[in-house]
Design a protein around this motif. Structure first.
Motif, mmCIF file in Angstrom:
data_model
loop_
_atom_site.group_PDB
_atom_site.id
_atom_site.type_symbol
_atom_site.label_atom_id
_atom_site.label_comp_id
_atom_site.label_asym_id
_atom_site.label_seq_id
_atom_site.Cartn_x
_atom_site.Cartn_y
_atom_site.Cartn_z
ATOM 1 N N SER A 29 8.709 3.288 -0.857
ATOM 2 C CA SER A 29 9.905 2.461 -0.987
ATOM 3 C C SER A 29 10.577 2.697 -2.335
ATOM 4 N N PHE A 30 11.824 2.272 -2.428
ATOM 5 C CA PHE A 30 12.563 2.422 -3.683
ATOM 6 C C PHE A 30 11.910 1.635 -4.815
ATOM 7 N N LYS A 31 11.255 0.542 -4.494
ATOM 8 C CA LYS A 31 10.618 -0.248 -5.556
ATOM 9 C C LYS A 31 9.447 0.509 -6.194
ATOM 10 N N ASP A 32 8.911 1.502 -5.499
ATOM 11 C CA ASP A 32 7.809 2.311 -6.028
ATOM 12 C C ASP A 32 8.282 3.446 -6.930
ATOM 13 N N PRO A 34 10.279 3.741 -9.767
ATOM 14 C CA PRO A 34 10.111 3.715 -11.230
ATOM 15 C C PRO A 34 8.659 3.903 -11.673
ATOM 16 N N ARG A 35 7.744 3.240 -10.996
ATOM 17 C CA ARG A 35 6.322 3.368 -11.356
ATOM 18 C C ARG A 35 5.835 4.800 -11.124
ATOM 19 N N ARG A 65 13.511 9.252 -3.026
ATOM 20 C CA ARG A 65 12.127 8.796 -3.188
ATOM 21 C C ARG A 65 11.159 9.994 -3.194
ATOM 22 N N THR A 98 1.107 4.139 -3.005
ATOM 23 C CA THR A 98 2.569 4.124 -2.959
ATOM 24 C C THR A 98 3.133 5.390 -2.315
#
Length: 133
Positions: A29-32, A34-35, A65, A98
């Motif tokens: 996902s996009f939230k993954d 940056p990490r 991604r 992720t």
């Protein structure tokens, strides 16, 4: 993020072979993103001091991604020693949940052929993905 261009770590003798690894990672996902990016950079920086490393490059495509790596090594053993060494080991273990998909491909080239062309690396990754091996 632009491509982190090929960084030469050490220059092999021109009459030797280099062991090359290319990879593609797609995060879930996009939230993954940056990490994954932050941790990938830590592993990429580690290459600069890794015994047996000849060079590396990284492409991040956050809107897709997707992350691509390309590296060349003295031999297979040098690559796997790097992979088992911190921080790479913990980074990859920690990022595994992720990751939606990953593809790895390996080949050898004459050291005089370094740095590796990204077009060749992407072609090999696509072939590996199609073969499902």
């Amino acid at each position: 993020m632009p491509t982190l261009r090929w960084t030469t770590v050490s220059t092999p003798a021109p009459d030797t072979e280099a062991f090359v690894m290319a990879s593609r990672f797609e995060v879930r996902s996009f939230k993954d993103v940056p990490r994954f990016l932050w941790k990938s950079l830590a592993a990429w920086r580690q290459v600069s001091g890794a015994p047996g490393a000849y060079g590396a490059s990284l492409i991040a495509e956050p809107l897709k991604r997707t992350f691509w790596t390309l590296s060349a090594w003295e031999d297979e053993s040098a690559l796997y020693t790097y992979a088992r060494t911190e921080p790479h080991r913990s980074v990859m273990t920690g990022l595994r949940p992720t990751t939606k998909e990953s593809v790895f491909t390996f080949w050898q080239v004459p050291a005089a052929g370094l740095p590796i062309d990204w077009n060749d690396a992407r072609r090999r990754i696509a072939e590996q993905a199609r073969s499902g091996a």
